[in-house]
Design a protein around this motif. Structure first.
Motif, short mmCIF file in Angstrom:
data_model
loop_
_atom_site.label_atom_id
_atom_site.label_comp_id
_atom_site.label_asym_id
_atom_site.label_seq_id
_atom_site.Cartn_x
_atom_site.Cartn_y
_atom_site.Cartn_z
N ALA A 195 -5.66 19.98 0.72
CA ALA A 195 -4.45 19.39 1.30
C ALA A 195 -4.44 19.59 2.82
O ALA A 195 -3.99 18.74 3.57
CB ALA A 195 -3.21 20.00 0.67
N LEU A 196 -4.95 20.74 3.24
CA LEU A 196 -5.03 21.02 4.68
C LEU A 196 -5.93 20.01 5.37
O LEU A 196 -5.64 19.54 6.47
CB LEU A 196 -5.54 22.44 4.89
N GLU A 199 -4.00 16.93 5.77
CA GLU A 199 -2.98 17.16 6.81
C GLU A 199 -3.59 17.00 8.19
O GLU A 199 -3.00 16.40 9.09
CB GLU A 199 -2.46 18.59 6.61
N GLN A 200 -4.81 17.54 8.36
CA GLN A 200 -5.48 17.44 9.65
C GLN A 200 -5.86 15.99 9.95
O GLN A 200 -5.76 15.53 11.08
CB GLN A 200 -6.73 18.33 9.66
N LEU A 201 -6.27 15.27 8.91
CA LEU A 201 -6.59 13.85 9.07
C LEU A 201 -5.34 13.10 9.53
O LEU A 201 -5.38 12.29 10.46
CB LEU A 201 -7.09 13.28 7.74
N SER A 202 -4.22 13.40 8.88
CA SER A 202 -2.95 12.77 9.21
C SER A 202 -2.59 13.03 10.67
O SER A 202 -2.19 12.13 11.41
CB SER A 202 -1.87 13.31 8.28
N PHE A 203 -2.76 14.28 11.10
CA PHE A 203 -2.44 14.64 12.48
C PHE A 203 -3.29 13.83 13.45
O PHE A 203 -2.79 13.29 14.43
CB PHE A 203 -2.68 16.14 12.70
N MET A 205 -4.72 11.01 12.98
CA MET A 205 -4.34 9.59 12.97
C MET A 205 -3.08 9.38 13.81
O MET A 205 -2.94 8.39 14.51
CB MET A 205 -4.11 9.11 11.55
N THR A 206 -2.15 10.33 13.72
CA THR A 206 -0.91 10.27 14.49
C THR A 206 -1.21 10.24 15.98
O THR A 206 -0.59 9.52 16.76
CB THR A 206 -0.02 11.50 14.18
N VAL B 11 -4.99 23.20 16.12
CA VAL B 11 -4.41 22.25 15.15
C VAL B 11 -4.57 22.79 13.73
O VAL B 11 -3.69 22.65 12.89
CB VAL B 11 -5.06 20.87 15.28
N SER B 15 -1.55 24.19 10.65
CA SER B 15 -1.45 24.08 9.19
C SER B 15 -1.17 25.45 8.56
O SER B 15 -0.41 25.55 7.60
CB SER B 15 -2.76 23.51 8.61
N LEU B 18 2.41 26.45 9.17
CA LEU B 18 3.30 25.71 8.27
C LEU B 18 3.32 26.35 6.88
O LEU B 18 4.39 26.57 6.30
CB LEU B 18 2.83 24.25 8.20
N PHE B 55 2.86 21.87 21.66
CA PHE B 55 3.58 20.78 20.99
C PHE B 55 5.06 20.71 21.35
O PHE B 55 5.73 19.76 20.99
CB PHE B 55 3.42 20.91 19.48
N ILE B 77 4.93 16.91 13.57
CA ILE B 77 3.73 16.91 14.41
C ILE B 77 2.51 16.52 13.59
O ILE B 77 1.68 15.72 14.01
CB ILE B 77 3.51 18.30 15.05
N LEU B 78 2.40 17.10 12.39
CA LEU B 78 1.24 16.83 11.55
C LEU B 78 1.33 15.45 10.88
O LEU B 78 0.36 14.99 10.27
CB LEU B 78 1.09 17.92 10.48
N GLY B 79 2.47 14.81 11.00
CA GLY B 79 2.62 13.48 10.41
C GLY B 79 2.80 13.52 8.90
O GLY B 79 2.54 12.55 8.20
N THR B 80 3.25 14.68 8.37
CA THR B 80 3.42 14.81 6.92
C THR B 80 4.89 14.96 6.54
O THR B 80 5.21 15.48 5.48
CB THR B 80 2.63 16.02 6.37
N PHE B 104 -1.57 18.05 -3.00
CA PHE B 104 -1.40 16.90 -2.11
C PHE B 104 0.06 16.44 -1.99
O PHE B 104 0.56 16.24 -0.89
CB PHE B 104 -2.27 15.73 -2.56
N LYS B 107 2.29 18.29 0.14
CA LYS B 107 2.00 18.18 1.58
C LYS B 107 2.26 16.78 2.12
O LYS B 107 1.89 16.46 3.24
CB LYS B 107 0.54 18.55 1.85
N PHE B 109 1.31 13.73 0.56
CA PHE B 109 0.32 12.70 0.26
C PHE B 109 0.38 12.34 -1.22
O PHE B 109 0.38 13.21 -2.07
CB PHE B 109 -1.08 13.18 0.59
N ARG B 147 -3.01 3.21 4.54
CA ARG B 147 -3.84 3.39 5.74
C ARG B 147 -4.87 4.51 5.58
O ARG B 147 -5.74 4.67 6.41
CB ARG B 147 -2.95 3.66 6.96
N VAL B 148 -4.70 5.33 4.52
CA VAL B 148 -5.56 6.49 4.35
C VAL B 148 -6.32 6.41 3.03
O VAL B 148 -5.74 6.04 2.01
CB VAL B 148 -4.74 7.81 4.36
N GLY B 172 -7.89 5.93 8.30
CA GLY B 172 -8.24 7.34 8.17
C GLY B 172 -8.98 7.56 6.86
O GLY B 172 -8.57 7.04 5.82
#
Lengths: 218, 218
Positions: A195-196, A199-203, A205-206, B11, B15, B18, B55, B77-80, B104, B107, B109, B147-148, B172
């Motif tokens: 999941a991390l 999460e990093q992929l999401s970041f 992409m953001t 970065v 995670s 969080l 951040f 920030i992480l987009g989640t 997932f 988090k 997803f 998108r992912v 992504g």
């Protein structure tokens, strides 16, 4: 060589250097400069030289690095110059995926035993291996002198299984359960938190990150 | 906020912060100092403050951080902070393991579609999802605005499937195949190289590393 002196990212880059060198080797390339090695991976030549300097003197003046020699040295540093026996706990989907994973043997790791607590899974064959009861862990570890284990069990069971592994002398655990394991100081845990990763992929992409994929492999 | 200014390890630590904050939150803790947050993870308070400062300004003088507020900010920030729809290509063992993975959804997803090129797998149900033909990727991506993607296909197929995903607008990719994918600059790839993880574990065992497991999670 003390661990505290070597930054963690440098050790990861070591793995990437090794992969790149093996690729050069397959392409029949015999020598390589720090600039060429760096360019292939998106690092500066200064970075390459600095990373390798943590571990020794590998270059030859006027030649650069000898590809096969540096591959050999890096494998030695990473401890993957010999085949290591690994046991796997958890014969679920993830365990089966790990058993089928082609990359391990090539990198010096061979899964030699698989265990599960679920009696309905014990005795089944996966690939070449018979799933064994977790009651047999102690005898198998002693017999095959295994020091490394992969943990692919549900999160609720992870700490108890880890304790069981430590009790029989396992010193390194590749942990796939999304939990931080409590282990004594002489035991090493490498955790793969899926999941991390997402999460990093999401970041990234953001942010609109545009670095090449292999630079962010972890 | 520009990506080049923020070191990658910071970065990753985001995670971990969080996760730790969510653990504090479950324990009914409402405020936390950078020292307490750092101590729980084995970082210095200076490190925590420095990482978060990339951040924004999150602390309150005399109070420290408000746990729920900081959780919310870090997720943003992480987009989640919202649920993202994810597609999965590959209905083999690894794909099934990913579908079963509990971490997932929590988090942010949700795997909403699974595809495979193997006609014998198409139409089978895994969990709540029906395996679909990879011919349907374009229509599903368009319909569900995905998108992912997660790529859990054999290494030989990985680049071709990635190309197929890029052609329909995926931005992504979480890549499990042990190969560096070639993608254009506006696409982000996060690779999970399982052999590399084991290699790093081996290295740390060779060194006699004694850092706690969660510090080296990647």
């Amino acid at each position: 060589m003390r661990n505290e002196e070597i930054p963690n990212p440098a050790v990861y880059r070591l793995s990437f250097y090794l992969r790149q060198l093996e690729s050069f080797h397959r392409g029949d390339r015999h020598t390589i400069s720090s600039k060429q090695l760096g360019e292939a991976l998106g690092y500066s030549d200064a970075q390459v030289r600095k990373d390798l300097a943590y571990f020794g003197q590998f270059g030859h003046p006027g030649i650069g690095y000898r590809v096969d020699e540096l591959i050999h040295q890096l494998k030695k540093i990473l401890g993957t110059d010999k085949i290591s026996h690994v046991l796997l706990v958890g014969a679920g989907n993830l365990g089966r995926a790990l058993l089928a994973y082609k990359g391990f043997v090539h990198k010096g790791f061979k899964i030699v035993a698989i265990f599960d607590a679920d009696a309905t899974k014990v005795g089944r064959k996966i690939g070449d291996l018979l799933v064994r009861s977790d009651q047999d862990i102690a005898s198998v570890v002693a017999e095959l002198q295994i020091r490394v284990a992969m943990l692919a069990v549900p999160v609720q069971a992870a700490q108890a299984v880890a304790d069981q592994l430590l009790a029989v002398g396992i010193k390194g655990i590749l942990n796939f359960a999304p939990i931080a394991l409590n282990v004594p100081g002489d035991v090493v845990v490498q955790s793969v938190d899926l999941a991390l990763q997402l999460e990093q992929l999401s970041f990234r992409m953001t942010l609109g990150d545009s670095s090449p994929g292999d630079e962010s492999s972890l």
